[in-house]
Design a protein around this motif. Sequence first.
Motif, mmCIF file in Angstrom:
data_model
loop_
_atom_site.group_PDB
_atom_site.id
_atom_site.type_symbol
_atom_site.label_atom_id
_atom_site.label_comp_id
_atom_site.label_asym_id
_atom_site.label_seq_id
_atom_site.Cartn_x
_atom_site.Cartn_y
_atom_site.Cartn_z
ATOM 1 N N CYS A 150 0.760 -0.973 -0.339
ATOM 2 C CA CYS A 150 -0.081 0.031 -0.188
ATOM 3 C C CYS A 150 0.770 1.314 0.049
ATOM 4 O O CYS A 150 0.438 2.307 -0.913
ATOM 5 C CB CYS A 150 -1.192 -0.059 1.176
ATOM 6 S SG CYS A 150 -2.317 -1.071 0.877
ATOM 7 N N LYS A 151 1.946 1.373 0.925
ATOM 8 C CA LYS A 151 2.854 2.436 0.798
ATOM 9 C C LYS A 151 3.557 2.610 -0.469
ATOM 10 O O LYS A 151 3.916 3.803 -0.941
ATOM 11 C CB LYS A 151 3.889 2.197 2.078
ATOM 12 C CG LYS A 151 3.435 2.667 3.182
ATOM 13 C CD LYS A 151 4.431 2.306 4.369
ATOM 14 C CE LYS A 151 4.226 3.259 5.790
ATOM 15 N NZ LYS A 151 5.213 3.079 6.646
ATOM 16 N N ALA A 152 3.529 1.623 -1.323
ATOM 17 C CA ALA A 152 4.189 1.824 -2.522
ATOM 18 C C ALA A 152 3.239 2.017 -3.684
ATOM 19 O O ALA A 152 3.440 2.055 -4.822
ATOM 20 C CB ALA A 152 4.911 0.503 -2.892
ATOM 21 N N GLY A 153 2.104 2.204 -3.163
ATOM 22 C CA GLY A 153 0.950 2.573 -4.102
ATOM 23 C C GLY A 153 0.214 1.538 -4.767
ATOM 24 O O GLY A 153 -0.451 1.691 -5.813
ATOM 25 N N GLN A 154 0.559 0.252 -4.440
ATOM 26 C CA GLN A 154 0.306 -1.164 -5.167
ATOM 27 C C GLN A 154 -0.933 -1.697 -4.319
ATOM 28 O O GLN A 154 -0.898 -2.712 -3.733
ATOM 29 C CB GLN A 154 0.948 -1.957 -5.004
ATOM 30 C CG GLN A 154 2.411 -1.550 -5.960
ATOM 31 C CD GLN A 154 3.650 -2.609 -6.067
ATOM 32 O OE1 GLN A 154 3.319 -3.820 -6.139
ATOM 33 N NE2 GLN A 154 4.700 -2.226 -6.145
ATOM 34 N N THR A 155 -2.188 -0.685 -3.965
ATOM 35 C CA THR A 155 -3.183 -1.251 -3.321
ATOM 36 C C THR A 155 -4.121 -2.451 -3.861
ATOM 37 O O THR A 155 -4.439 -3.264 -3.170
ATOM 38 C CB THR A 155 -4.288 -0.018 -3.348
ATOM 39 O OG1 THR A 155 -3.407 1.246 -2.861
ATOM 40 C CG2 THR A 155 -5.188 -0.254 -2.350
ATOM 41 N N ARG A 156 -3.963 -2.458 -5.256
ATOM 42 C CA ARG A 156 -4.700 -3.552 -5.813
ATOM 43 C C ARG A 156 -3.905 -4.938 -5.556
ATOM 44 O O ARG A 156 -4.652 -6.066 -5.161
ATOM 45 C CB ARG A 156 -4.467 -3.404 -7.397
ATOM 46 C CG ARG A 156 -5.479 -2.246 -8.005
ATOM 47 C CD ARG A 156 -6.971 -2.529 -7.836
ATOM 48 N NE ARG A 156 -7.753 -1.406 -8.306
ATOM 49 C CZ ARG A 156 -9.118 -1.241 -7.723
ATOM 50 N NH1 ARG A 156 -9.594 -2.381 -7.024
ATOM 51 N NH2 ARG A 156 -9.860 -0.496 -8.048
ATOM 52 N N GLY A 183 -5.643 2.679 1.949
ATOM 53 C CA GLY A 183 -4.895 2.799 0.412
ATOM 54 C C GLY A 183 -5.877 2.979 -0.525
ATOM 55 O O GLY A 183 -5.592 3.916 -1.359
ATOM 56 N N LYS A 186 -6.703 6.875 -0.152
ATOM 57 C CA LYS A 186 -5.769 7.625 -0.807
ATOM 58 C C LYS A 186 -5.733 7.722 -2.152
ATOM 59 O O LYS A 186 -5.349 8.654 -3.011
ATOM 60 C CB LYS A 186 -4.357 7.288 -0.109
ATOM 61 C CG LYS A 186 -4.016 7.728 1.197
ATOM 62 C CD LYS A 186 -2.942 7.144 1.695
ATOM 63 C CE LYS A 186 -2.610 7.601 3.048
ATOM 64 N NZ LYS A 186 -1.537 7.007 3.852
ATOM 65 N N ASP A 187 -6.176 6.721 -2.696
ATOM 66 C CA ASP A 187 -6.565 6.483 -4.253
ATOM 67 C C ASP A 187 -7.888 7.118 -4.563
ATOM 68 O O ASP A 187 -8.250 7.059 -5.922
ATOM 69 C CB ASP A 187 -6.489 5.022 -4.772
ATOM 70 C CG ASP A 187 -4.976 4.292 -4.655
ATOM 71 O OD1 ASP A 187 -3.857 5.370 -4.584
ATOM 72 O OD2 ASP A 187 -4.756 3.411 -4.463
#
Length: 521
Positions: A150-156, A183, A186-187
């Motif tokens: 999630c921190k890397a923006g990979q919520t999926r 996450g 944030k998206d």
Amino acid sequence: MSFSKARRLYSQFHDNLVSSFNFMLNQNPTPSIIEFSKILGSLVKANHYSTVVSLHRMLEFNTGIKSNLVTLNILINCFCQLGYNSLSFSVFANILKKGYQPSVVTLTTLMKGHCLKGELHEALHFHDKVVAQGFHLDQVCYGILINGLCKAGQTRAALQLLRRVDGKLVRPDAVMYTTIIDGLCKDRLVKEAFDLYSEMLAKRIYPTVVTYNTLICGLCVMGQLKDAIGLFNKIILENMDPDVYTFNILVDAFCKEGKLKEGKEVLAAMMRKGVRPDVFTFNSLMDGYCLVNDVWKANDMFKGMAQMGVTSNVYSYTVMINGFRKIKMVDEAMNLFQEMHHKNIIPNTITYNSLIDGLCKIGRISYALELVNEMQDRCQPPSIVTYNSILDALCKNNHLDKAIALLTKIKEKGIQLDMVSYNILINGLCKGGRLEDAQKVFEDLLVKGYTLDVYTYNTMINGFCNKGLFDEALTTLAKMKNKGCIPDPITYEILIASLFEENENDKAEKLLREMITRGLL
């Protein structure tokens, strides 16, 4: 407790533990590895990772005491926190060599090390490897992997991992769900976040106050304040205690929309619940008052903060300095700036930029330049925003050669000029009677492929019209359209007024009809 006192106590704590460790090294008989591990563990909790590595080296070199699994896990954690993953895996190899069975803590720490460095692919590969070898991981381990994704923006990818482990490898907990909900929020995927929240409830995984905070924050970001308040009321009805962060989210959201009455109502509810406002609460309210230009109420809040025992921070001062700047009360802003120095609160770039802009707008350019030098002395490099304020002041005071010299200096420093910089210069040159120089800058930007905005074109059109150069003005209008920049009402008003004034009625009427057709009148 002041920052300096806290730092002193923190240093004292470190020194005491190191002294105890050294004393134990010289004892006869030497204490067991368990006693040494206790001290190393305490140092890790205080984030003294490098110290632990040094002490462990001394322990093995001076005593010959062999490290146990707990000690080696501590060492792995230190290397991971310091970013030395290759060394942490060397310790892991040593664990296997000694015949120890790696614990869940060992494996989790190694995965965390990868996550801390953004090596998500490696973390997941290591996970798959240990699971294939029959190791059972726990909720903490999966929480770390999901948090890393999630921190890397990979919520999926985090959601896919949750689906993969759910009911097969481990039972998901509130932490895992909350991390993914955060996450998604944030998206800006708030609906999906609420779907996941509903899934939690259906599975009897009980949301925490952090879960609700995340959802309330997501609603506020989307401007759904009414729904955010509804969810807040649900927390109260379920006898869950909102924390300071819950209230701060709502205070900040109302203040950002200029709804100070509602923001203060949330503050009152906060105090009724016995939750003490913090510096963030006051900063949000001060920011809100400054937003609606009620700087004196913001100032009352600023003073009230100290009376309630809440210590103001750099953001508090920056908000007030910016507020006074906006209403041209630069002396008050300067007083606050001096107060920051007295309290050893280091101004940030935004603080300096606000004050420099305020000084420039009242013509105190030399003092503004002194502050630019101070920024550089404090290792806070001035940004293009800083220089644009000075550039604007120089142009408005007709110091055009100095403005051009400043632009050259900015470029030499490797700072990229933006369209604001060029617009200031073009406008200054036009108003200063140096239309040809302005035209050179304008044409140069077009040749270099800059995307010029409507303000740039309007400035040039106005410059040409003021000199009676209507053909050049109309040619610039044609260029503007060809470049895909849509003329606004000001574009037409400049041209039409100037053409009528010079009895160019046919051309003026043609533009007027065009303006009506475009729905700009």
